[in-house]
Structures are given as C-alpha cells and as structure tokens.
Design a protein around this motif. Sequence first.
Motif, short mmCIF file in Angstrom:
data_model
loop_
_atom_site.label_atom_id
_atom_site.label_comp_id
_atom_site.label_asym_id
_atom_site.label_seq_id
_atom_site.Cartn_x
_atom_site.Cartn_y
_atom_site.Cartn_z
N VAL A 729 0.86 -1.17 0.00
CA VAL A 729 0.00 0.00 0.00
C VAL A 729 0.90 1.23 0.00
CG1 VAL A 729 -1.77 1.27 1.27
CG2 VAL A 729 -1.77 -1.22 1.29
N GLN A 730 0.53 2.21 -0.79
CA GLN A 730 1.29 3.44 -0.82
C GLN A 730 0.61 4.47 0.08
OE1 GLN A 730 1.69 6.34 -4.32
NE2 GLN A 730 3.52 5.07 -4.55
N VAL A 731 1.31 4.88 1.14
CA VAL A 731 0.77 5.85 2.10
C VAL A 731 1.65 7.11 2.04
CG1 VAL A 731 0.20 6.31 4.50
CG2 VAL A 731 -0.03 3.99 3.58
N ASN A 732 1.04 8.21 1.61
CA ASN A 732 1.76 9.49 1.47
C ASN A 732 3.07 9.30 0.68
OD1 ASN A 732 -0.27 10.72 2.87
ND2 ASN A 732 0.85 10.83 4.80
N GLY A 733 2.96 8.53 -0.40
CA GLY A 733 4.10 8.35 -1.30
C GLY A 733 5.07 7.27 -0.90
N LYS A 734 4.87 6.62 0.25
CA LYS A 734 5.78 5.58 0.71
C LYS A 734 5.09 4.23 0.69
CE LYS A 734 8.38 8.72 3.73
NZ LYS A 734 8.83 8.99 5.11
N GLY A 751 -3.16 8.91 13.44
CA GLY A 751 -3.26 10.22 14.08
C GLY A 751 -3.74 11.28 13.12
N SER A 752 -3.84 12.50 13.61
CA SER A 752 -4.35 13.59 12.78
C SER A 752 -3.41 13.89 11.62
CB SER A 752 -4.53 14.84 13.64
OG SER A 752 -3.27 15.34 14.06
N GLY A 753 -3.96 14.52 10.62
CA GLY A 753 -3.17 14.90 9.46
C GLY A 753 -3.86 14.54 8.16
N ASN A 754 -3.12 14.69 7.08
CA ASN A 754 -3.65 14.43 5.74
C ASN A 754 -2.99 13.16 5.19
OD1 ASN A 754 -4.92 14.68 3.30
ND2 ASN A 754 -3.61 16.32 2.53
N TYR A 755 -3.82 12.18 4.81
CA TYR A 755 -3.32 10.91 4.31
C TYR A 755 -3.76 10.69 2.86
CZ TYR A 755 -2.32 9.82 9.19
OH TYR A 755 -1.83 9.85 10.48
N GLN A 756 -2.81 10.29 2.03
CA GLN A 756 -3.10 9.92 0.65
C GLN A 756 -2.64 8.48 0.47
OE1 GLN A 756 -0.96 12.94 -1.56
NE2 GLN A 756 -2.77 14.25 -1.65
N ILE A 757 -3.62 7.61 0.17
CA ILE A 757 -3.36 6.17 0.16
C ILE A 757 -3.84 5.58 -1.16
CG2 ILE A 757 -3.84 3.99 1.34
CD1 ILE A 757 -4.40 5.75 3.86
N ALA A 758 -2.99 4.75 -1.75
CA ALA A 758 -3.33 4.11 -3.02
C ALA A 758 -3.13 2.60 -2.89
CB ALA A 758 -2.48 4.65 -4.15
#
Length: 761
Positions: A729-734, A751-758
């Motif tokens: 899984v790619q989480v925030n580019g990793k 936790g809080s914040g902005n997550y981008q998951i692919a």
Amino acid sequence: MHKILRLILPFLWYTTTLAQTPAVNHSLVPVGLRCDLLAFSDYQSVNGYPVPSQWNKTAFEQTQSVHLLSKMPAFSWEIASKGENIMQQAYRLLVADNPDSLAANKGTIWDSGKIRASASTAVDYKGPALEEQKCYYWKVKVWDTSGEESPYSKPVVFYTGKTLVDYQTVRYPLAKTDTYPKTMRQGTGLVFADFGKDAFGQLKLTLACHTEDDTVLVHFGEALTSDGRINRQPGGTIRYRNYRLPLKQGIHTYQIRFHPDKRNTGSTAVLMPDYIGEVLPFRYIELEGYAGKLTKENVVRSVVNYPFNDEAAFFESSDSVLNKIWELCKYSVKATTFAGVYVDGDRERIPYEADAYINQLCHYAVDKEYSLARYSHEYLIKHATWPTEWILQSVLMATNDYLYTGDLRSARKYYADLKAKTLTALEEANGLISTTTGKQHTDFLRSIHFNGEALKDIVDWPHSGILGLGKDDVGETDGFVFTDYNAVVNAYYYKALRGMAELSKALGYQQEASDYGRKAERVYQVFQKQFFDPKQKIYRDGIGTNHASLHTNMFALAFELVPEKYKSTVLAFVRSRGLACSVYGSQFLMDAIYNADDGDYGLSLLTDTAQRSWYNMIREGSTITMEAWGNQYKPNQDWNHVWGAVPANIIPRKLMGVEPLKPGWDHFQIKPQIGNLQYARIKVPTIKGAIEVDCQQSDSQFFIEAKIPANTKADLWIPAKQVKGKIKVQVNGKQQAANAVNGWIKLLALGSGNYQIAVAN
C-alpha cells in the motif's frame, strides 16, 4: 567597559529569558468554542432576524437570545492544527465576569489551572456557583504531547437565565431569512412566482393600488398541476391555501397572516412562538386579480428554521442522481426545523421518536449542531408516543447523543427514564418482551411517560387497511405476521439493552452495566433459538409463525443479531425483497445492507429511479422529502417529512463510512463502500472538527485521501476485494506492507493529518 556591559547585559537577560520561555505554537490555538454544545452562545435576534451581538446584559434581555440554564455548563473546543499526530496533552480554561480580566488572563470566576487531559468536549465547569442573569466570558489554551503550548483562544461570552438548574438543554431562537422568487410569470390579472424550493415561511407583498376597493386573491401551494398552475386539490396533506387581500390606495407592504390549522395546533402539537408567528409550507404563490407590475423584490418569503450552517457538510460524486438525492435530503433537514423541535411534518406538528431518531442522525451529518437533536430527544422522553419500538428508540437516541457529543449530562439526568424505556418491565421468563401478555399496567405506562391505554407493536407504517389503504393494499410491513413475541420488537430490545450497558458503564454504574450486558446476551441467544429458521437460514417474524419478512431480517442485520456464518443467507433474503418497507424502514434496511458490506446493493437503492425510490420524490415535484415513497403509497401523506431523508445520514455514515467509535469522536472509522462510483468526496462535521474524505477508483487502483482532525484517531478501511493476504500500500508516497482480510485493508489508530493512500486492484 562598564558602558559595554550596560549595553550587553539587558540583551543577555532577554535572550536567556526567551530561551527559557516555552515556544507558543499558534497552529494549536483552540477554535470552535462551544458552551453547552452551542457554537454561538452570544446569538441574538429580533423577531427572528439575527442582529449583531452585544456582550452585555441589556442586549441579552432585550432580544431573543441564548440564556444558559445549567448551574454547571460544559465547554468544548477544537484544535486548529492540521499537523500530523496532534493530540492534546493538557488544557487551561479561564472564566471571568468581565472581559478586561479575561484579556489579562485572569479567571476571576474560575481558573482550571493546567489540567493534564486530552478531553476537549464536554469539559465540566467546576468553579463556584454561577449567578443568574449575568454575562460570563471564557477562553482556553492547550498543550500538545510534545509540550508545545498554544495561545489562548478568542474569548466567548455566555449569559445565564433567570433560574438556574442542575442541567437543562438550551436552544437557539428560531431564525428568519428573507428569500425572493427564482422565477416569475406575469399575465393579465395573474402573477405566478416560484421560490425554487418548498419552505416553511410567511409572505410579504409590496403592491400598488390606484383605487379604494381593489382586492387580490393570493394562492399558496406545494404542488403544481400539469399546466403549471398551483394545484388547488393536491390530495393528502400536501398544502394549498388561499387568502383574500384587500388593498389600500397607494403603495404598501402587506404581511399575509396565516390562520392556524386545527389539526397542527392542537393540545399535543408544537406551537410556533409569538415572536415568529404562524407559518405555512409553500413553494409557489399566485396573485389573482392584480393588474400592476411586480419585481422579485416585491415578493418576499420569510423562511423560518433553526439556525443552520449550509457549508458545514459537503458531498459530491460521479453519479448525478446520488448528488440530487443528497441535496434533497440535506435541505430537508434544514427546512423541517421550523418548529424548534423535531416534528412529523406539517400535518400534526407532533414529535415522534421514530422521526426524531432518523432526524437526529441526519442532522449530525449535515451540520455541526447538537442542541436541537438533544432537546427533541429529551422532549420525547416526557411525551412518549404509542408504538412499542419507538419507546425503545429513546434509548438509541440517548446512546447516539453521547457518542456524537461526548457529553453525559443528558443521560445522567434522564437515566431513570431511560431505564424504564428499555421496557425490561415487559420481559417474560423466556427473556423476550411482549406487549400482549398482560404486563402493561398503570405504573409501567406512567414510568415511560405514556398517557394512552397501551403500547402497540408497529414494525413499519402504514399497515394495510388503514389511512385510506384498502384491505388488499399491502401497506409497508411486507406481510409481517404479528404474534405475542415479535422479532422486530425484540431486535430493538436487544439494541436498547446494549445501549444502556454502554451508558451505565460511562456513568460509573458498573453493576447495572453488567446486568444490562447479561440481559442483552440472553436476548441474543434466545433470538437465535426462537426466531431463526435453520432450514432457510433466515429469521421468522415471531414465535408461532413461519413467515419471514424483510423487516425481521433487516433489523436483525442492522442491530448485529446475525452470526457471521449466516450473514450471506440473511443478506440474500433482504436483497430479494427490495424496498418492501417505508421510508422510515429504509433507515434500518440501509444500515443492514452496509453493515453486511454490500455497498454495491446499497448504492443501487440510493440511486434507483423506480416509483419506490428517493428520486421519485423529486420526480413527483417535492423539494423536501416525503412521508412516503410517492403519493400512491400513503393517501394522507405530506411533502415535508424528514423521516424520508435517510440518505442524509446513510451517505456519510455508510457509503463514505465515517462513523464515531468512541464518544465525542475521540476515535472514529472511515470505511468507504462507494460501489461503482468513479469518485465520491465528502466533508463530515464533527464536534472535533471536519473530517474530509475523497475516494477515487479505476480498474487498476483505489485511491483515498483522508483529512483527520487534531486530537482524534481514525481507523481507515480500504477496499481491496480483488486481493488477499500481503499487499503493498502506498501511504503518502511511501510503500508499506499490509494484509488484506475479507476484502479490506485496515490501517488502525491513525493520528491527525492528511493521508493519501493508493491500493492497486
């Protein structure tokens, strides 16, 4: 040398002191301050129209305003930071009796000191007794887990009422908003105006008259005829009225004064306050016999509703029908708050538990507003209605109230009433409850605040053969067979017992929490034994019948009474029945479908365009949800009934999957089930701040972006139906490894914040 030292020493003192002073992190500053759940405790209005708030006693007394009534109010706030893993470690709250002291950081009434706690919702006031009819000012600062300190928030004021009690819910005054027609047509002696949407309101007309005896006939309506005129005989309780308006010579502004309706202004109805006056739901008007010319500014509809933030929630998807359904249902929540308490539409204007339960969930989903839901719930505790299941819904509403607000004060005050409303007094030796075995004695009815002769099981509404339905009309119960031991009633009983176990535990009543938990477990076991059909692997309607209805099986799924191994057969039966329930029953049908992870079917129902569908309400001409799927399904139905607005909560809670797991949204889940939508994005208001979710999918990838507010944690479920076992899984580019189990990848306690998951499909 001495001269040099005199120059250097102050600099050394300043830099040393600065190094010892903790850095203030302005991104942590608390925002969205609430007192007793109200975001605008300084709200002031005159005759329904908001005015600039003045922070003094005179202004609060001379306007319609908020007067807090609790001796010990509760405070809530959000943390503005959008940073990663921001959690509150401590707070300090100041309350003063004048703004100057507060500005000087002096809590002249109460200074909490630095309290090491993450609590930012329902923080109880613990200072000396507040005085009546007085302004108080407060603010708060916080520290995060790294020790960084925020500035103090902006100050907030609240005003206390004439009589203070241990606890009482307060509400805003009702608000008026002037609106103008979206379109107008003028012909010989006739003016037609369309305001675009139905609303509860009043009408002001600015008309010119050149004689002394002109009269205009003003028509009001919710529905049109096929030729585009207001329908004078719309049927059911769809509204039409007309008023004869004598004109005075010259140009004057006239207010149409609506006559009270005998049915919705009776002894059990909720009456409009004097500062507002009587209202009528209408979308269209016609002026018959008016020869002058009018501009839109001459035709003013004063819309009445509870204060509402139209920008608090947002939803958009790749399906235009679904978007229209969302807008219909979201607007319905706002439009039907006109009475200042949840009511059943315009026909009776009476609160009912079933309406209020759906309304509560919908209101939470479309606005960051909790006071009206709480007030309506508490009103119904003392004004119970006749259906058995609806009494049990009071417990469900109390559980939702705590889950969404984190505030236990209401549950604490009404705890004894809620215990009675679990209906344990009707429990028989087999562990099930029944309304037909002789236990509805006077003391029992009094304990639940019901003034009628006896409770009756309802299952769904209407039944066949009543309210204009013929004996051959099936009604909305899917042929449910009523017996002494009703499976739907006992599904509610199980759900209420579980809710009371949770509330009892939170209140510190450990023994009662244990007792309710054991009762719930017993009902679960008896439910399987008495209602489950092992041959068909579905549930029967009651003891003594082999009939199985949609309702029994959907309630079993919705209330988590179906063991995992039988979910597929129960779901298959539910799917086979379609929408064989009312708009009220659809709440539990949709909960059942999504609880069984069948988002494809859920979306198909939400976007259906058949006669039994939400889209049909739009097609038949309503802009507020109807009491039934269409005019043919309930002969006395109305066009302004919020229990039909189920998608307003199902889309955020189930399709997008945003639901609280712990009280006050301390921990929540995001579990999107978007079916075949190409994209869907939403903003969900919560007492901790807005949650934003954006889902996009293609044949090769599922992408999700989630914005998690500070001081919360989230479990993120990512659909991965085509894969099993280990997956990248790619989480925030990793890239990171994850397990796919039963079609889901779970990322827990983010936790809080902005997550981008692919995730690759």
